[in-house]
Scaffold this active site. Structure first.
Site, PDB file in Angstrom:
ATOM      1  N   ASP A   1      21.639   0.285 -24.109  1.00  0.00           N
ATOM      2  CA  ASP A   1      20.477   0.268 -23.209  1.00  0.00           C
ATOM      3  C   ASP A   1      19.696  -1.034 -23.359  1.00  0.00           C
ATOM      4  O   ASP A   1      19.240  -1.620 -22.370  1.00  0.00           O
ATOM      5  CB  ASP A   1      19.541   1.445 -23.508  1.00  0.00           C
ATOM      6  CG  ASP A   1      20.188   2.799 -23.288  1.00  0.00           C
ATOM      7  OD1 ASP A   1      21.154   2.880 -22.498  1.00  0.00           O
ATOM      8  OD2 ASP A   1      19.733   3.773 -23.915  1.00  0.00           O
ATOM      9  N   ASP A   6      21.386   8.470 -28.180  1.00  0.00           N
ATOM     10  CA  ASP A   6      20.225   7.583 -28.245  1.00  0.00           C
ATOM     11  C   ASP A   6      19.586   7.762 -29.616  1.00  0.00           C
ATOM     12  O   ASP A   6      19.543   8.869 -30.151  1.00  0.00           O
ATOM     13  CB  ASP A   6      19.215   7.930 -27.149  1.00  0.00           C
ATOM     14  CG  ASP A   6      19.672   7.486 -25.770  1.00  0.00           C
ATOM     15  OD1 ASP A   6      20.422   6.496 -25.677  1.00  0.00           O
ATOM     16  OD2 ASP A   6      19.285   8.136 -24.781  1.00  0.00           O
TER      17      ASP A   6
END
Length: 174
Positions: free
Chosen positions: A149, A131
């Site tokens: 995401d 991330d």
């Protein structure tokens, strides 16, 4: 055939955008091509890489859990359990997409499938998801996320919007 081409183009486009963005970040951090890097090469990377503006940072973080780091403390087998669950869900979505989906469902479900596959690739390669986008306002930070995401959230939002519009049409027809 047009339906299959559209679905595959979206899925592979999402996977490519996700993996290329993560790969570029890994390249900037290590100076090596992502295929030549394993998770241990990235252990000592600093969290904050660059402040983009007052609301956005580029960071580097691992997410060994599910969404919002859920199941993070389940243990060493959690990544594999999450990977299996994700693969099963992706299989269901793909089966539905290619066999039963109607036109308004195809883009949202393809975005969801592509994003899930992008994160699944990380989970299998590294045991965790990379991330790197940190959105924040003042001292409040949304959990770090990535391109996959974003596509999953966008796909879910479009799917709910499609459902809402169809529901309103059904209610008006009564």
């Amino acid at each position: 055939m047009k339906k299959v081409t559209k679905i595959l183009a979206i899925i592979f486009g999402v996977i490519a955008a996700d993996q290329l963005s993560k790969g570029y970040l890994i390249y900037l951090l290590t100076g090596r091509v992502p295929g030549m890097v394993d998770a241990w090469d990235l252990v000592s990377v600093p969290y904050l890489i660059r402040q983009v503006n007052a609301f956005l940072n580029i960071v580097f973080t691992w997410n060994p859990g599910a969404s919002f780091s859920l199941l993070r403390g389940v243990g060493e087998y959690a990544p594999w359990a999450i990977a299996l669950i994700t693969a099963a869900i992706v299989g269901f979505i793909l089966h539905y997409l290619f066999r039963r989906s109607c036109d308004p469902e195809q883009v949202p479900l393809a975005l969801i499938a592509g994003g899930a596959i992008g994160n699944l690739i990380d989970r299998v390669r590294f045991g965790a998801v990379v991330d790197f986008i940190d959105a924040h306002v003042g001292g409040w930070h949304w959990p770090a996320f990535n391109v996959a995401d974003t596509c999953i959230v966008l796909g879910v939002a479009l799917f709910i919007l499609k459902w809402y519009i169809e529901r309103r049409k059904c209610t008006r027809a009564m």
